[in-house]
Design a protein around this motif. Structure first.
Motif, PDB file in Angstrom:
ATOM      1  N   ILE A  59       0.836  -1.205   0.000  1.00  0.00           N
ATOM      2  CA  ILE A  59       0.000   0.000   0.000  1.00  0.00           C
ATOM      3  C   ILE A  59       0.871   1.255   0.000  1.00  0.00           C
ATOM      4  N   ASP A  63       0.620   4.092  -2.765  1.00  0.00           N
ATOM      5  CA  ASP A  63       0.379   5.502  -2.444  1.00  0.00           C
ATOM      6  C   ASP A  63       1.446   6.395  -3.064  1.00  0.00           C
ATOM      7  N   ASP A  68      -4.592   3.596  -6.828  1.00  0.00           N
ATOM      8  CA  ASP A  68      -5.705   3.434  -5.897  1.00  0.00           C
ATOM      9  C   ASP A  68      -5.999   1.970  -5.579  1.00  0.00           C
ATOM     10  N   MET A  69      -5.860   1.105  -6.583  1.00  0.00           N
ATOM     11  CA  MET A  69      -6.173  -0.314  -6.393  1.00  0.00           C
ATOM     12  C   MET A  69      -5.281  -1.161  -7.283  1.00  0.00           C
ATOM     13  N   ASN A 106      -7.864  -5.435   3.124  1.00  0.00           N
ATOM     14  CA  ASN A 106      -7.850  -4.124   2.449  1.00  0.00           C
ATOM     15  C   ASN A 106      -8.668  -4.195   1.153  1.00  0.00           C
ATOM     16  N   ARG A 109      -8.448  -1.536  -1.610  1.00  0.00           N
ATOM     17  CA  ARG A 109      -7.149  -1.346  -2.267  1.00  0.00           C
ATOM     18  C   ARG A 109      -6.754  -2.530  -3.147  1.00  0.00           C
TER      19      ARG A 109
END
Length: 150
Positions: A59, A63, A68-69, A106, A109
């Protein structure tokens, strides 16, 4: 606009260990292929920890890159490459279950592509259906070869 990347690889230390054990006795040539895949991954990653992580480290990378995914699929050393059909079925299922448990932590994500035991079309279809209906996977990612054939 959301950025969603697909075919992002992960590798399970547990599944890879079982594959190495199977390949060491059943198909030594395939073990070399799995090692080559892992060596290739090392060219792109600082360690194998990166490809095994489907959590905070990944993640953080996402970022930093504005992603985003990720839709994640089993990468180098995929259980689809096994020539032992029974082991291939069990390890594809295990890899899918493991990935699903990481995605559940998550779900905004991560999403998943199933690993399928392609040596048996009926079993592969059954595993795809299970992965989509039970785990919410988006589809499947097929390895480039099965039993040494494209």
């Amino acid at each position: 606009m959301k950025i969603i990347t697909i075919e992002e690889h992960y590798r399970s230390a547990n599944v890879s260990k079982k594959m190495d054990e199977i390949n060491a006795t059943a198909n030594p040539e395939q073990k070399q292929t799995n090692k080559a895949g892992l060596e290739m991954a090392k060219n792109f990653l600082s360690s194998t920890d990166d490809i095994e992580d489907v959590g905070e480290r990944r993640i953080k990378f996402m970022d930093e890159a504005g992603i985003d995914m990720q839709v994640i699929a089993y990468g180098n050393g995929n259980p689809q490459a096994l020539t032992d059909a029974k082991a291939e079925i069990a390890l594809c299922r295990e890899a899918n279950d493991e990935l699903a448990s990481m995605i559940r932590k998550n779900p905004t994500r991560f999403a998943g592509f199933a690993s399928l035991p392609v040596a048996g079309p009926v079993v592969a279809a059954t595993e795809l259906e299970r992965a989509v209906k039970v785990h919410g996977f988006k589809g499947a990612m097929l390895a480039g070869t099965s039993e040494g054939n494209f």
